[in-house]
Design a protein around this motif. Structure first.
Motif, PDB file in Angstrom:
ATOM      1  N   ARG A 123       2.564   3.214  -5.501  1.00  0.00           N
ATOM      2  CA  ARG A 123       2.378   4.762  -4.127  1.00  0.00           C
ATOM      3  C   ARG A 123       1.651   5.735  -5.610  1.00  0.00           C
ATOM      4  O   ARG A 123       1.065   6.863  -5.360  1.00  0.00           O
ATOM      5  N   GLN A 141      -4.052  -0.540  -3.766  1.00  0.00           N
ATOM      6  CA  GLN A 141      -4.063  -1.184  -2.561  1.00  0.00           C
ATOM      7  C   GLN A 141      -3.819  -2.077  -3.065  1.00  0.00           C
ATOM      8  O   GLN A 141      -3.127  -3.145  -2.538  1.00  0.00           O
ATOM      9  N   TYR A 160       6.750  -0.602   4.568  1.00  0.00           N
ATOM     10  CA  TYR A 160       5.308  -1.182   3.589  1.00  0.00           C
ATOM     11  C   TYR A 160       4.757   0.774   4.454  1.00  0.00           C
ATOM     12  O   TYR A 160       4.271   1.287   2.953  1.00  0.00           O
ATOM     13  N   THR A 161       5.136   1.038   5.640  1.00  0.00           N
ATOM     14  CA  THR A 161       3.579   2.272   6.202  1.00  0.00           C
ATOM     15  C   THR A 161       4.931   3.555   5.917  1.00  0.00           C
ATOM     16  O   THR A 161       4.213   4.746   5.894  1.00  0.00           O
ATOM     17  N   ARG A 162       5.907   3.396   6.017  1.00  0.00           N
ATOM     18  CA  ARG A 162       6.498   4.370   6.168  1.00  0.00           C
ATOM     19  C   ARG A 162       7.855   4.155   4.818  1.00  0.00           C
ATOM     20  O   ARG A 162       8.450   5.468   4.811  1.00  0.00           O
ATOM     21  N   TYR A 163       7.074   3.858   3.959  1.00  0.00           N
ATOM     22  CA  TYR A 163       7.836   4.241   2.662  1.00  0.00           C
ATOM     23  C   TYR A 163       7.818   5.333   1.573  1.00  0.00           C
ATOM     24  O   TYR A 163       6.656   6.049   2.616  1.00  0.00           O
ATOM     25  N   ASP A 175       8.783  -1.145   8.621  1.00  0.00           N
ATOM     26  CA  ASP A 175       7.352  -1.863  10.070  1.00  0.00           C
ATOM     27  C   ASP A 175       8.335  -3.814  10.359  1.00  0.00           C
ATOM     28  O   ASP A 175       8.504  -3.913   9.487  1.00  0.00           O
ATOM     29  N   ALA A 180       2.875  -4.264   9.828  1.00  0.00           N
ATOM     30  CA  ALA A 180       3.117  -5.076   8.013  1.00  0.00           C
ATOM     31  C   ALA A 180       2.165  -5.781   8.192  1.00  0.00           C
ATOM     32  O   ALA A 180       0.591  -4.738   6.928  1.00  0.00           O
ATOM     33  N   ASN A 182      -1.110  -5.863  10.239  1.00  0.00           N
ATOM     34  CA  ASN A 182      -2.168  -4.924  10.064  1.00  0.00           C
ATOM     35  C   ASN A 182      -1.889  -3.821   9.012  1.00  0.00           C
ATOM     36  O   ASN A 182      -3.349  -3.245   8.775  1.00  0.00           O
ATOM     37  N   ALA A 183      -0.572  -3.648   8.326  1.00  0.00           N
ATOM     38  CA  ALA A 183      -1.116  -2.740   7.238  1.00  0.00           C
ATOM     39  C   ALA A 183      -2.170  -3.027   6.616  1.00  0.00           C
ATOM     40  O   ALA A 183      -2.727  -3.089   5.281  1.00  0.00           O
ATOM     41  N   ASN A 186      -5.966  -3.390   6.951  1.00  0.00           N
ATOM     42  CA  ASN A 186      -6.143  -2.162   6.894  1.00  0.00           C
ATOM     43  C   ASN A 186      -6.300  -1.866   5.079  1.00  0.00           C
ATOM     44  O   ASN A 186      -7.249  -1.437   4.784  1.00  0.00           O
ATOM     45  N   ASP A 187      -6.019  -2.334   4.324  1.00  0.00           N
ATOM     46  CA  ASP A 187      -5.186  -1.579   3.039  1.00  0.00           C
ATOM     47  C   ASP A 187      -6.875  -2.762   2.508  1.00  0.00           C
ATOM     48  O   ASP A 187      -8.093  -2.357   1.540  1.00  0.00           O
TER      49      ASP A 187
END
Length: 529
Positions: A123, A141, A160-163, A175, A180, A182-183, A186-187
């Motif tokens: 991050r 990523q 994950y997306t809400r880290y 997630d 997760a 799906n994320a 996307n990454d």
């Protein structure tokens, strides 16, 4: 096993809390005082201040520098649950994760490592590089997905997306595993696109000084990301077939494709450290060959056996594995069984052989770009043999249409035997059978992939849960109190107690997305009966 487990975990939490967030529930504000912090001008030159955090993230996908953590993060979890290995040590008087009596202090290291050393470092790099250094952003990523899909495949839902996003009640949302994944896709798609744009114009590689695997080769990182995308696509193929096909075909047909030769194997160089398995096996005497590995490798007369293990009886070349989940009276009883062959100072996490087997399975489903299943299957075996300098033995092995996994006999206790005719023994042979039903072809592909992926038990365990292959021996002793049915095997690890203590509302919402209770018998989202 290191006896100071509780102390070590507390130290991890305390030290990480001073610099980077741990378990995603506290100290998010302190990210702004990260010791790696830098000004934009500092990014120029050697890029050390954004490269070093990614080095740390890579070294903690599979922990390299604290073997006591590795033992619980990977070895006494995926390595054993996959059937690869078994411990001769009667930890906690045989009441432990191996016999399905899941211990809280055995369940936390995978989670704490990911949220103490992987997520915050990735991050940090992504925050600093967004819009300025897209290649480093993309690299972070890929590393993040490499680590976090393994965590999701242990626990299910993950942060994950809400880290680093704290709710008003101080909780953090997870997630669901579907979200997760799906994320992850996307990454990977974003990273592949970004790095592909760099390849034609790159005059120098800024990863080089920090890359512990590919020496800064952008194309190999793209191939790894495509292979990872295909791996995850097949993992969800039963529960989300349309999304699986879309992602799998995108990976197969991307310009640079997937891994295809052994020089592209994704291994992390940890030298001068030795591989943690060398310490766990030889210094601590806490791990040995698993009985299922003995059955398959000896039954198939597989020449890779000497690259994986050492004979228990060197004079007669006899290999012996320990059956999982048995009663062990003392450590001495099974310590003489086959040790692991010495592992190199590189952590293996994805190989070209695996990529060929992924492609073989994709071909079974007629995914565009997958090619021919038999051709891919045989190339997978050949590539694995070549990895161990065994190419000369390939032709004989691939034509073997009679050998099957052999019955298992425990010379210490016949209660643990798996005799001929047992439903736990596979009838699968090596040679491809063109007219075989799809399920038989799948068993061949997964069985050979399982052999080739050794010693990465985490990935092997995930594939066993997804497909039911290869056929493994169930535990003899089940101390789960009915939570984990013996013949369906352990399916996941419960959320850690630290999260219950500090993020109760978040955990409760995560549990609500599971298919059942927060225990080891509940299947993950992609794990379809």
């Amino acid at each position: 096993m290191n006896k100071g487990r509780t102390v070590i975990n507390v130290i991890i939490v305390l030290l990480s809390g001073l610099t980077l967030p741990v378990a995603c529930t506290r100290n998010f504000e302190s990210i702004n005082t990260n010791p790696y912090d830098l000004y934009d001008d500092d990014l120029q030159g050697n890029f050390k201040l954004i490269g070093d955090p990614l080095v740390q993230a890579m070294l903690n996908i599979y922990v390299s520098n604290d073997v006591s953590v590795t033992q619980l993060q990977q070895n006494l979890m995926g390595d054993v649950f996959s059937g690869y290995m078994m411990t001769p040590s009667p930890f906690q008087d045989n009441r432990n994760n191996i016999t399905y009596d899941l211990l809280d202090n055995w369940n936390d290291d995978a989670w704490l490592t990911a949220y103490g050393n992987v997520m915050p470092n990735c991050r940090f790099v992504m925050d600093k590089c967004r819009g300025k250094y897209p290649d480093f952003y993309a690299w972070a990523q890929i590393i993040r997905v490499l680590a976090m899909h393994r965590i999701s495949d242990i626990y299910g839902p993950v942060i994950y997306t809400r880290y680093a996003m704290i709710n008003a009640d101080r909780s953090i949302d997870y997630d669901s595993q579907e979200a997760a994944y799906n994320a992850f896709f996307n990454d990977l798609d974003s990273a592949i696109t970004t790095l592909s744009n760099y390849v034609p114009t790159a005059t120098s590689n800024r990863f080089k000084n920090f890359d512990l695997s590919y020496d800064g080769d952008y194309v190999k990182w793209i191939k790894l990301a495509n292979t990872l995308r295909l791996r995850l696509a097949l993992r969800i193929s039963e529960v989300s077939p349309a999304r699986a096909r879309k992602e799998g075909e995108a990976a197969l047909n991307q310009e640079y494709g997937i891994l295809n030769s052994i020089d592209e194997n994704f291994t992390i160089n940890i030298a001068p450290l030795t591989h943690p398995l060398n310490v766990i096996c030889n210094s601590w005497n806490d791990i040995r060959m698993g009985a299922s590995m003995e059955s398959f490798l000896c039954g198939y007369h597989d020449p890779r056996i000497s690259s994986y293990f050492i004979p228990a009886d060197a004079r007669n070349g006899i290999y012996r594995g320990i059956r999982n989940g048995i009663t062990i009276t003392s450590k001495d009883a099974y310590s003489g069984f086959s040790k692991l062959a010495l592992q190199p100072s590189r952590i293996q996490l994805c190989t070209a052989a695996e990529a060929w087997f992924l492609k073989a399975e994709a071909a079974l489903y007629s995914w565009k770009g997958a090619g021919d299943a038999q051709d891919n299957y045989e190339k997978g075996i050949y590539t694995s043999f070549k990895q161990y300098d065994l190419s000369a033995a390939y032709s004989k092995y691939i034509s073997n249409d009679t050998s099957t996994p052999k019955p298992y006999s425990d010379p210490k206790n016949p209660v643990n035997n798996v005799p001929s005719g047992s439903p736990y023994l596979s009838n699968c042979t090596v040679k491809w059978v063109h007219n075989a039903p799809v399920h038989e072809k799948l068993e061949r592909i997964i069985t050979q992939k399982w052999i080739a992926m050794f010693p990465d038990g985490q990935e092997a365990w995930s594939e066993f849960r997804r497909t039911g292959y290869p056929k493994l021996f169930p535990v003899v002793v089940n101390n789960s109190g009915g939570k984990i049915p013996t013949y369906t095997f352990i399916r996941r690890i419960p959320f850690i107690q630290f999260e219950y203590a500090t993020n109760l509302a978040g955990v409760q919402r995560a549990v609500a997305t599971l298919k059942g209770e927060d225990n080891g018998g509940t299947r993950l989202w992609w794990d379809k009966p």
